[in-house]
Write a protein that holds these residues in place. Structure first.
Motif, mmCIF file in Angstrom:
data_model
loop_
_atom_site.group_PDB
_atom_site.id
_atom_site.type_symbol
_atom_site.label_atom_id
_atom_site.label_comp_id
_atom_site.label_asym_id
_atom_site.label_seq_id
_atom_site.Cartn_x
_atom_site.Cartn_y
_atom_site.Cartn_z
ATOM 1 N N GLY A 164 -4.505 -5.327 -37.103
ATOM 2 C CA GLY A 164 -4.768 -5.130 -35.682
ATOM 3 C C GLY A 164 -6.242 -5.012 -35.349
ATOM 4 O O GLY A 164 -6.602 -4.379 -34.347
ATOM 5 N N LEU A 165 -7.097 -5.625 -36.162
ATOM 6 C CA LEU A 165 -8.543 -5.517 -35.933
ATOM 7 C C LEU A 165 -8.904 -6.200 -34.618
ATOM 8 O O LEU A 165 -8.552 -7.349 -34.373
ATOM 9 N N ARG A 166 -9.607 -5.464 -33.776
ATOM 10 C CA ARG A 166 -9.998 -6.027 -32.486
ATOM 11 C C ARG A 166 -11.339 -5.463 -32.050
ATOM 12 O O ARG A 166 -11.730 -4.372 -32.470
ATOM 13 N N GLU A 167 -12.009 -6.212 -31.207
ATOM 14 C CA GLU A 167 -13.298 -5.771 -30.687
ATOM 15 C C GLU A 167 -13.084 -4.763 -29.568
ATOM 16 O O GLU A 167 -12.186 -4.920 -28.740
ATOM 17 N N VAL A 168 -13.892 -3.717 -29.576
ATOM 18 C CA VAL A 168 -13.843 -2.691 -28.537
ATOM 19 C C VAL A 168 -15.238 -2.584 -27.918
ATOM 20 O O VAL A 168 -16.226 -3.010 -28.516
ATOM 21 N N PRO A 169 -15.336 -2.022 -26.698
ATOM 22 C CA PRO A 169 -16.657 -1.908 -26.062
ATOM 23 C C PRO A 169 -17.649 -1.151 -26.934
ATOM 24 O O PRO A 169 -17.358 -0.070 -27.449
ATOM 25 N N ALA A 170 -18.840 -1.748 -27.107
ATOM 26 C CA ALA A 170 -19.858 -1.146 -27.974
ATOM 27 C C ALA A 170 -20.713 -0.122 -27.243
ATOM 28 O O ALA A 170 -21.449 0.628 -27.884
ATOM 29 N N GLY A 171 -20.670 -0.099 -25.936
ATOM 30 C CA GLY A 171 -21.470 0.868 -25.189
ATOM 31 C C GLY A 171 -22.886 0.381 -24.937
ATOM 32 O O GLY A 171 -23.231 -0.780 -25.164
ATOM 33 N N ALA A 172 -23.715 1.310 -24.484
ATOM 34 C CA ALA A 172 -25.077 0.975 -24.056
ATOM 35 C C ALA A 172 -25.960 0.477 -25.196
ATOM 36 O O ALA A 172 -26.944 -0.234 -24.949
ATOM 37 N N LEU A 173 -25.648 0.820 -26.436
ATOM 38 C CA LEU A 173 -26.484 0.423 -27.570
ATOM 39 C C LEU A 173 -26.246 -1.029 -27.997
ATOM 40 O O LEU A 173 -27.002 -1.569 -28.800
ATOM 41 N N GLY A 174 -25.222 -1.639 -27.477
ATOM 42 C CA GLY A 174 -24.989 -3.049 -27.753
ATOM 43 C C GLY A 174 -24.489 -3.329 -29.156
ATOM 44 O O GLY A 174 -23.909 -2.471 -29.817
ATOM 45 N N GLY A 175 -24.702 -4.547 -29.596
ATOM 46 C CA GLY A 175 -24.166 -4.951 -30.892
ATOM 47 C C GLY A 175 -22.683 -5.246 -30.767
ATOM 48 O O GLY A 175 -22.164 -5.557 -29.696
ATOM 49 N N VAL A 176 -21.963 -5.141 -31.873
ATOM 50 C CA VAL A 176 -20.519 -5.387 -31.884
ATOM 51 C C VAL A 176 -19.820 -4.186 -32.501
ATOM 52 O O VAL A 176 -20.321 -3.565 -33.448
ATOM 53 N N MET A 177 -18.651 -3.836 -31.952
ATOM 54 C CA MET A 177 -17.865 -2.724 -32.465
ATOM 55 C C MET A 177 -16.406 -3.168 -32.539
ATOM 56 O O MET A 177 -15.881 -3.755 -31.589
ATOM 57 N N LYS A 178 -15.777 -2.894 -33.677
ATOM 58 C CA LYS A 178 -14.386 -3.287 -33.883
ATOM 59 C C LYS A 178 -13.590 -2.140 -34.491
ATOM 60 O O LYS A 178 -14.135 -1.306 -35.214
ATOM 61 N N CYS A 179 -12.291 -2.125 -34.200
ATOM 62 C CA CYS A 179 -11.400 -1.103 -34.746
ATOM 63 C C CYS A 179 -10.081 -1.740 -35.162
ATOM 64 O O CYS A 179 -9.637 -2.736 -34.579
ATOM 65 N N GLY A 180 -9.462 -1.130 -36.155
ATOM 66 C CA GLY A 180 -8.147 -1.546 -36.622
ATOM 67 C C GLY A 180 -7.479 -0.352 -37.287
ATOM 68 O O GLY A 180 -7.922 0.788 -37.124
ATOM 69 N N SER A 181 -6.445 -0.606 -38.043
ATOM 70 C CA SER A 181 -5.754 0.487 -38.734
ATOM 71 C C SER A 181 -5.393 0.068 -40.151
ATOM 72 O O SER A 181 -5.241 -1.126 -40.443
ATOM 73 N N THR A 182 -5.270 1.042 -41.020
ATOM 74 C CA THR A 182 -4.880 0.808 -42.397
ATOM 75 C C THR A 182 -4.075 2.011 -42.857
ATOM 76 O O THR A 182 -3.860 2.953 -42.093
ATOM 77 N N SER A 183 -3.631 1.993 -44.072
ATOM 78 C CA SER A 183 -2.795 3.089 -44.579
ATOM 79 C C SER A 183 -3.423 3.707 -45.815
ATOM 80 O O SER A 183 -4.168 3.052 -46.547
ATOM 81 N N GLY A 184 -3.125 4.985 -46.012
ATOM 82 C CA GLY A 184 -3.630 5.715 -47.171
ATOM 83 C C GLY A 184 -2.596 6.725 -47.632
ATOM 84 O O GLY A 184 -1.441 6.688 -47.200
#
Length: 228
Positions: A164-184
């Motif tokens: 489920g890796l997807r791009e999320v808003p990076a905010g004022a600092l810019g660049g790229v930010m992504k989030c997903g999930s995994t198991s442990g």
């Protein structure tokens, strides 16, 4: 020498007489029936359009390079810190936390060459099971998104696939930010990462949804990252 007047000389029978007409004599061999858009001594309409298109494309390319160069210059000199308190969390300075953070930091530094690296565990005062593990470092990155995707791929090799890796808003600092999930061992947990031209950081968020983790990660970044 004949004394006859010039007008009384006979013409040479071996030559055809020159016939003079009222039509003008064309001295140039240039075809006068060419493109109406052509003008003698100037550019044709087709050539003008071609050069205009080339100029516009060239200016657009220069603009892209200019914007990209400005972004690199703006982001390359980045500093990261680990405050005692950040985004409602408290830094965990226990030996166990330090050992875990150092393990994560070393693993990241082995996969990507960093000028400076760090690893920190932040404890949630309301729930010890929701501690945040954050690690990363600073360096000049020419292709931040590519490097971030590579790190997610390496994490998948170590902990299992990040889904489920997807791009999320990076905010004022810019660049790229992504989030997903995994198991442990403790079940599923969210994983987020950011990258710009001066830094790359990843974090694990046990007990949090991807949406909540993305918002918290953005807050953490705002308190931990500064630029010269």
């Amino acid at each position: 020498m004949s004394d006859a007047h010039l007008t009384q000389r006979s013409l040479d029978d071996s030559r055809e007489p020159i016939e003079l007409t009222e039509e003008p004599i064309q001295l140039s061999t240039r075809d006068t029936g060419g493109d109406p858009g052509e003008r003698s001594g100037g550019w044709s309409r087709r050539r003008k359009i071609g050069w205009t298109v080339a100029l516009v494309v060239g200016l657009a390319g220069a603009s892209v390079l200019g914007v990209g160069g400005w972004r690199v210059a703006q982001q390359k000199d980045t500093r990261l810190s680990s405050p005692d308190q950040v985004a409602g969390l408290t830094r965990d300075d226990s030996e166990r936390a330090k050992s875990t953070a150092d393990y994560l930091r070393s693993g990241l530094a082995a996969d990507i060459e960093l000028d400076r690296s760090f690893g920190t565990v932040y404890r949630d005062p309301t729930d010890d099971k929701r501690s945040v593990l954050i690690f990363g470092g600073t360096t000049l990155l020419w292709q931040p998104e590519r490097d971030l995707d590579s790190l997610f791929g390496l994490m998948s090799d170590e902990t299992g696939a990040v889904t489920g890796l997807r791009e999320v808003p990076a905010g004022a600092l810019g660049g790229v930010m992504k989030c997903g999930s995994t198991s442990g061992d403790g079940g599923d947990f969210a994983v987020c990462g950011w990258a710009d031209h001066g830094s790359v950081v990843m974090a694990m968020f046990p007990g949090r949804s991807v949406t909540d983790a993305g918002a918290l990660f953005r807050d953490l970044r705002g308190d931990m990252q500064t630029r010269d």
